[in-house]
Scaffold this motif. Structure first.
Motif, PDB file in Angstrom:
ATOM      1  N   THR A   1     102.945  53.258  33.924  1.00 22.67           N
ATOM      2  CA  THR A   1     103.375  54.341  34.790  1.00 22.67           C
ATOM      3  C   THR A   1     102.961  54.030  36.221  1.00 22.67           C
ATOM      4  OG1 THR A   1     102.875  55.800  32.973  1.00 22.67           O
ATOM      5  CG2 THR A   1     103.340  56.819  35.078  1.00 22.67           C
ATOM      6  N   LEU A   2     103.927  54.022  37.119  1.00 21.98           N
ATOM      7  CA  LEU A   2     103.597  53.742  38.507  1.00 21.98           C
ATOM      8  C   LEU A   2     103.285  55.016  39.255  1.00 21.98           C
ATOM      9  CD1 LEU A   2     106.292  51.138  39.507  1.00 21.98           C
ATOM     10  CD2 LEU A   2     103.939  50.733  38.910  1.00 21.98           C
ATOM     11  N   ASP A   3     104.010  56.068  38.954  1.00 20.09           N
ATOM     12  CA  ASP A   3     103.822  57.269  39.737  1.00 20.09           C
ATOM     13  C   ASP A   3     104.265  58.474  38.931  1.00 20.09           C
ATOM     14  OD1 ASP A   3     103.017  58.730  41.786  1.00 20.09           O
ATOM     15  OD2 ASP A   3     104.402  57.910  43.269  1.00 20.09           O
ATOM     16  N   LEU A   4     103.623  59.590  39.199  1.00 22.13           N
ATOM     17  CA  LEU A   4     103.974  60.842  38.530  1.00 22.13           C
ATOM     18  C   LEU A   4     104.069  61.899  39.606  1.00 22.13           C
ATOM     19  CD1 LEU A   4     104.232  62.741  36.090  1.00 22.13           C
ATOM     20  CD2 LEU A   4     101.773  62.702  35.887  1.00 22.13           C
ATOM     21  N   GLN A   5     105.272  62.338  39.894  1.00 19.80           N
ATOM     22  CA  GLN A   5     105.489  63.324  40.951  1.00 19.80           C
ATOM     23  C   GLN A   5     106.322  64.436  40.368  1.00 19.80           C
ATOM     24  OE1 GLN A   5     105.679  62.844  44.791  1.00 19.80           O
ATOM     25  NE2 GLN A   5     104.027  61.347  44.651  1.00 19.80           N
ATOM     26  N   GLY A   6     105.775  65.651  40.397  1.00 20.36           N
ATOM     27  CA  GLY A   6     106.492  66.735  39.770  1.00 20.36           C
ATOM     28  C   GLY A   6     106.656  66.407  38.310  1.00 20.36           C
ATOM     29  N   ASN A   7     107.877  66.366  37.821  1.00 20.45           N
ATOM     30  CA  ASN A   7     108.062  65.927  36.445  1.00 20.45           C
ATOM     31  C   ASN A   7     108.849  64.626  36.396  1.00 20.45           C
ATOM     32  OD1 ASN A   7     110.509  66.859  37.170  1.00 20.45           O
ATOM     33  ND2 ASN A   7     110.885  68.053  35.316  1.00 20.45           N
ATOM     34  N   ARG A   8     108.824  63.886  37.503  1.00 19.43           N
ATOM     35  CA  ARG A   8     109.505  62.600  37.534  1.00 19.43           C
ATOM     36  C   ARG A   8     108.488  61.485  37.375  1.00 19.43           C
ATOM     37  NH1 ARG A   8     114.497  62.523  36.914  1.00 19.43           N
ATOM     38  NH2 ARG A   8     114.722  60.667  38.198  1.00 19.43           N
ATOM     39  N   LEU A   9     108.775  60.588  36.449  1.00 20.57           N
ATOM     40  CA  LEU A   9     107.892  59.456  36.225  1.00 20.57           C
ATOM     41  C   LEU A   9     108.579  58.201  36.710  1.00 20.57           C
ATOM     42  CD1 LEU A   9     106.857  60.195  32.593  1.00 20.57           C
ATOM     43  CD2 LEU A   9     105.234  59.808  34.409  1.00 20.57           C
ATOM     44  N   LYS A  10     107.796  57.368  37.421  1.00 23.96           N
ATOM     45  CA  LYS A  10     108.313  56.059  37.784  1.00 23.96           C
ATOM     46  C   LYS A  10     107.551  55.055  36.925  1.00 23.96           C
ATOM     47  CE  LYS A  10     109.707  54.704  42.104  1.00 23.96           C
ATOM     48  NZ  LYS A  10     109.459  54.425  43.517  1.00 23.96           N
ATOM     49  N   VAL A  11     108.297  54.247  36.197  1.00 25.41           N
ATOM     50  CA  VAL A  11     107.669  53.357  35.223  1.00 25.41           C
ATOM     51  C   VAL A  11     108.095  51.926  35.504  1.00 25.41           C
ATOM     52  CG1 VAL A  11     107.448  52.811  32.789  1.00 25.41           C
ATOM     53  CG2 VAL A  11     107.672  55.166  33.491  1.00 25.41           C
ATOM     54  N   HIS A  12     107.119  51.027  35.429  1.00 26.60           N
ATOM     55  CA  HIS A  12     107.447  49.608  35.508  1.00 26.60           C
ATOM     56  C   HIS A  12     107.447  49.057  34.090  1.00 26.60           C
ATOM     57  CE1 HIS A  12     106.680  45.281  36.108  1.00 26.60           C
ATOM     58  NE2 HIS A  12     107.413  45.449  37.185  1.00 26.60           N
ATOM     59  N   ALA A  13     108.563  48.434  33.707  1.00 25.95           N
ATOM     60  CA  ALA A  13     108.655  47.877  32.363  1.00 25.95           C
ATOM     61  C   ALA A  13     108.747  46.373  32.469  1.00 25.95           C
ATOM     62  CB  ALA A  13     109.868  48.431  31.641  1.00 25.95           C
ATOM     63  N   LEU A  14     108.096  45.695  31.516  1.00 26.64           N
ATOM     64  CA  LEU A  14     108.078  44.235  31.565  1.00 26.64           C
ATOM     65  C   LEU A  14     109.433  43.660  31.161  1.00 26.64           C
ATOM     66  CD1 LEU A  14     106.135  41.872  32.083  1.00 26.64           C
ATOM     67  CD2 LEU A  14     105.632  41.870  29.666  1.00 26.64           C
ATOM     68  N   THR A  15     110.115  44.346  30.264  1.00 25.79           N
ATOM     69  CA  THR A  15     111.379  43.810  29.772  1.00 25.79           C
ATOM     70  C   THR A  15     112.434  44.902  29.742  1.00 25.79           C
ATOM     71  OG1 THR A  15     110.819  44.373  27.515  1.00 25.79           O
ATOM     72  CG2 THR A  15     110.228  42.179  28.242  1.00 25.79           C
ATOM     73  N   LYS A  16     113.685  44.470  29.674  1.00 24.87           N
ATOM     74  CA  LYS A  16     114.785  45.419  29.549  1.00 24.87           C
ATOM     75  C   LYS A  16     114.656  46.225  28.268  1.00 24.87           C
ATOM     76  CE  LYS A  16     118.453  43.064  31.995  1.00 24.87           C
ATOM     77  NZ  LYS A  16     119.295  41.882  31.851  1.00 24.87           N
TER      78      LYS A  16
END
Lengths: 300, 114, 90, 156
Positions: free
Chosen positions: D121-136
């Motif tokens: 998880t890169l960031d959590l703002q409100g109810n939006r999550l930004k996620v970095h994934a290693l693979t598709k």
């Protein structure tokens, strides 16, 4: 940061040498607090560096002579692990073999530190106290300098939901663990120094995440400064109480009718004093550093 | 029973060591910071977990077992949070992850090239 | 068996050290230090069993806590210090 | 008050598990310490439903079992890619929505994502999550929202 790695490494070495207590101290002091304090002071020094007013050559000369003397002193020291070394022959066997009978505390390090070598430890506690005073006065004097710095803001916890929730769960556990270490110094590795540092670390975590203002509302700085002195006084007070009861300074045997109980009580109180002082000094120093970095917000 | 526990614990220890080693190699081998976090997370989860479980089988019932469980729980929570904090701080400082694309759950999960 | 595990953990610590020295960014170093710390916890626990002295587990707990706090502290510090300092450090 | 009680129970349990010395002296120290820490935590204002998640205690073990399975599977996948080399990864950044109602629920979700190797998880703002994934594949797995639903169910 590499300092942090270094102290983690050295803690591993101490474990290798079977010195659990030393490793414990190194773990708590070296790995965490010293890194943080170093970073904080680096930051201050960076910003406030001025021309030196004293004569560096003189200081250099003094340091060189002292260093030379110290090295000369070590020449006489026995080799590492030499069984004929005075340290191995003189008091250590007594400490190791008889401490259980004389003091009744399973952890030898604690009994040596707090009982046989009570004077030394009192001295160390005073050193910490003095260090705290030194930092306080230093930061107080130079706080008259006015410098602009905009890049420092108190923690904004709305941005850090995850950290906030996890910290809320961890902080009580850190504090209780510190007290556990404090009171189990007799049995396992630990004692006043380590407990104080861990406790302070918990408070520092709280301060870092929730901001200085909130933290100082929970732990009043004046109270904590008083506590630094209180810890030392408690230690010395135990010593004086021993004298009043007819023993020598810090001779715990007289505190109770049974010498072993007396020793136990004395050690507990003394360790508590050490713990209070260490924790309070650490927190004070951290507050002072943080205050230095955020105070412009409050002055304007 | 005793021997069974030993065997299980050895398997766990070896597997845990293997995962730790894999994570360590990944830490060196992956190209940029954000993918290295994933490598580090292998050692933190399965590597540490298996080693701890291996130790638990050796510990038998008692305080040691409880302490091991505590350490494992603590390190999982703390490690996870620390990973997140690092990733977030890196992103905030302007370090951009190299990606092949981005996806948004609201656009039906369709990959969109950035 | 414990010895092998301890040796492997030492190797992994060495790998993390390599990453800490190589960088290239500040955050790589912090990641490596954090990883180093978690490996130390494991090493301490394994050593405790190697020497048959379970008091070591207390030290492991301290390590977990302190490692977490110091990583957060370092991050906070560089967040405060701003981007410019971070680049200089890296 | 309920939360203070829960906290005290937890602290006492923590102490008892660590201590191993059950003499009256040490036990009385325990009581003093627990009261002291609970008081401090009350002052610090960290005792509430977020730090003492009482309401989800009962549904959590099932979720943990599922999460452990996911973590193991993801571990094996990422480990394979470490040995295959950097060419086998395809990093993605994805934005997803968290359907949990409380901050605590979202933190559980975000931390579960981070705990699973291959996604951070890169960031959590409100109810939006930004996620970095290693693979598709990892990214696609997250977008199906299974973990999200399970966490929401735990939250109850």
């Amino acid at each position: 940061m590499l300092g942090g790695i270094y102290s983690l490494l050295s803690a591993s070495f101490f474990i290798d040498l079977d010195a659990v207590d030393v490793a414990f101290t190194e773990a708590s002091v070296g790995a965490g607090i010293s890194t943080l304090l170093m970073l904080a002071s680096l930051k201050l020094v960076n910003r406030y560096e001025r021309k030196t007013r004293y004569k560096p050559l003189l200081a250099l000369g003094v340091i060189t002579i002292t260093g030379a003397l110290l090295i000369y002193g070590t020449l006489d020291m026995p080799h590492f692990g030499d069984p004929n070394a005075p340290a191995q022959q003189h008091v250590v066997p007594r400490y190791l073999n008889e401490s259980m009978a004389e003091i009744g505390v399973p952890n030898v390090v604690t009994s040596v530190l707090a009982s046989y070598r009570g004077y030394d430890t009192l001295g160390e506690t005073l050193v910490i106290f003095t260090a705290g005073l030194g930092v306080m006065s230093l930061l107080l004097v130079s706080s008259r300098t006015k410098k602009e710095s905009k890049n420092l803001v108190p923690a904004d916890m709305r941005q850090q939901i995850i950290l906030r929730v996890v910290a809320k769960m961890m902080i009580p556990l850190i504090l209780i663990f510190a007290l556990y270490v404090q009171f189990h110094g007799d049995y396992g590795p630990g004692g006043g120094f380590q407990a104080g540092v861990i406790f302070a670390a918990g408070v520092i975590l709280y301060t870092m995440l929730f901001g200085l203002g909130v933290s100082q509302r929970a732990f009043h700085p004046e109270v904590i400064i008083l506590l630094t002195a209180f810890g030392v006084l408690m230690y010395a007070g135990v010593g004086v109480a021993c004298m009043l009861l007819g023993g020598n300074f810090l001779d715990y045997n007289v505190l109770r009718h049974d010498p072993i109980h007396g020793q136990h009580l004395g050690i507990l109180l003394v360790e508590l004093g050490v713990g209070i002082t260490v924790a309070a000094v650490m927190i004070t120093i951290f507050y002072k550093f943080t205050w230095r970095t955020v105070k412009h917000k409050y002055h304007q | 029973m005793e021997i069974l526990f030993d065997i299980v614990s050895w398997i766990c220890l070896v597997a845990g060591s293997f995962f730790c080693l894999t994570g360590g190699i990944g830490l060196l081998r992956f190209p940029e910071f954000f993918s290295r976090i994933h490598a580090a997370s292998i050692t933190d989860t399965l590597g540490a977990g298996l080693i701890m479980i291996g130790l638990m089988f050796q510990a038998g019932w008692g305080l040691v077992l409880a302490k091991l469980i505590l350490i494992l729980l603590f390190s999982l929570i703390a490690g996870t949070t620390a990973s997140h904090a690092m990733a977030k701080a890196a992103l905030k400082s302007g370090l951009q992850p190299q990606v092949v694309g981005t996806m948004d759950s609201e656009t039906g999960g369709a990959p969109s090239k950035s | 068996m414990f010895t092998i595990t301890a040796l492997v953990i030492l190797v992994v610590m060495a790998l993390a050290l390599v990453r800490a020295f190589k960088g290239p960014t500040l955050y790589d170093r912090i990641l490596a230090v954090n990883n180093f710390g978690t490996k130390t916890v494991l090493l301490v626990a394994v050593m405790g069993f190697l020497y048959g002295r379970p008091e070591f587990l207390d030290i492991a707990i301290v390590y977990v806590l302190i490692n977490f706090i110091s990583v957060i502290g370092i991050l906070r510090f560089f967040e405060y210090a701003g981007k410019k300092n971070a680049e200089e450090e890296a | 008050m309920l939360y203070v009680l829960a906290l005290s129970t937890m602290l006492s349990a923590f102490w008892l598990v660590n201590s191993g010395h059950y003499t009256p002296l040490i036990l009385s120290f325990m009581v003093v310490s627990v009261i002291f820490v609970a008081y401090l935590c009350h002052r610090m204002d960290v005792v509430d439903g977020e730090s003492q998640p009482l309401n989800l205690t009962f549904s959590i073990p099932g979720y943990w079992l599922w999460l452990i399975k996911e973590v193991v599977v993801a571990n094996i996948d990422v480990a394979r890619r470490v040995w295959l080399g950097p060419k086998s990864i395809s990093p993605m950044v994805i934005n997803i929505k968290a359907s949990q109602k409380t901050d605590l629920g979202m933190v559980i979700y975000a931390n579960s994502i981070t705990l699973t190797p291959g996604t951070v998880t890169l960031d959590l703002q409100g109810n939006r999550l930004k996620v970095h994934a290693l693979t598709k594949e990892a990214a696609a797995g997250l977008i199906t929202g299974e973990m999200d639903r399970r966490v929401s169910r735990v939250e109850g």
